[in-house]
Design an enzyme around this catalytic site. Sequence first.
Site, mmCIF file in Angstrom:
data_model
loop_
_atom_site.group_PDB
_atom_site.id
_atom_site.type_symbol
_atom_site.label_atom_id
_atom_site.label_comp_id
_atom_site.label_asym_id
_atom_site.label_seq_id
_atom_site.Cartn_x
_atom_site.Cartn_y
_atom_site.Cartn_z
ATOM 1 N N PRO A 2 0.842 -1.208 0.000
ATOM 2 C CA PRO A 2 0.000 0.000 0.000
ATOM 3 C C PRO A 2 0.872 1.252 0.000
ATOM 4 O O PRO A 2 1.954 1.254 0.570
ATOM 5 C CB PRO A 2 -0.792 -0.105 1.302
ATOM 6 N N GLU A 3 0.398 2.290 -0.657
ATOM 7 C CA GLU A 3 1.141 3.543 -0.719
ATOM 8 C C GLU A 3 0.421 4.585 0.136
ATOM 9 O O GLU A 3 -0.605 4.288 0.749
ATOM 10 C CB GLU A 3 1.291 3.952 -2.191
#
Length: 273
Positions: A2-3
Amino acid sequence: MPEGPEIRRAADRLGRVLTGKTPEKVELLMPGLIQHAAKLSGQRIMGVQPRSKALLIHFDGGHSLYSHNQLYGRWYVVRIGKTPRTGRSLRLAIHTRDHSALLYSASDIAVLSAEQLERHPYLCKLGIELLDPETTLADVRAQVEDERFRRRSLAALLLDQAFLAGLGNYLRSEILYVATLPHDVTLGAIDAEARQRLADTAFALTRQAYRHRGVTNDLERAARLKAEGLRYGQYRHHVFAREGLGCWTCETPVERVDVSGRAVFFCPHCQAS
Ligand SMILES: [Zn+2]
């Protein structure tokens, strides 16, 4: 992984059920951490704060619960008494009267005092937080002018959390595409106008991805493609994970190169050096 936008959305979900609440129980289920749960018991949660790809849950006794999800960690929020259907192993649980916030599979979890928080090796290296509500476009424009970063390639810089925190692999390719910049030039090799374009795009596109479920494509185009029947994964991005497919603008096939083991996707026509 995830960013920044995905981490901030997870923080929002947790914040909605945790902020202002005093948990009935905090469970730290990793060896070496179990005894630290006592430091958090009976304390009110002041807020949930994403820092780049880490997440901090602040308690009013002065301690914070730090977690970094690495590749596999995942948060779930469920009504109290419910258990999500997952084969993952539970690492951390915060139970309020109405909800449970559950973190599975993450291995980087710590209970930190305010001083430890300031000296934390991951947190103290972070650069400008693109999604922090306090961060302004002027902050990002100043960061791209910082001499320290001049000799690094754009591909390397856009994954370096000490430069702009919160970016990851999909945002890297998408920002370079929208800013019409090649990945293999250094920051010092592009002119002032291009540096400003990089700053403006990084700021705007990360915020768009946060507000629009990770969609970095032009929003009108994405809506049109969705109406035409394309799936989320097909209309979501300009170039990321679209190797061999036509650029939405010029129809040139999107190319992929690996830089330090991670893929960069680009349009060789729109992003020519
Ligand atoms: Zn193109």
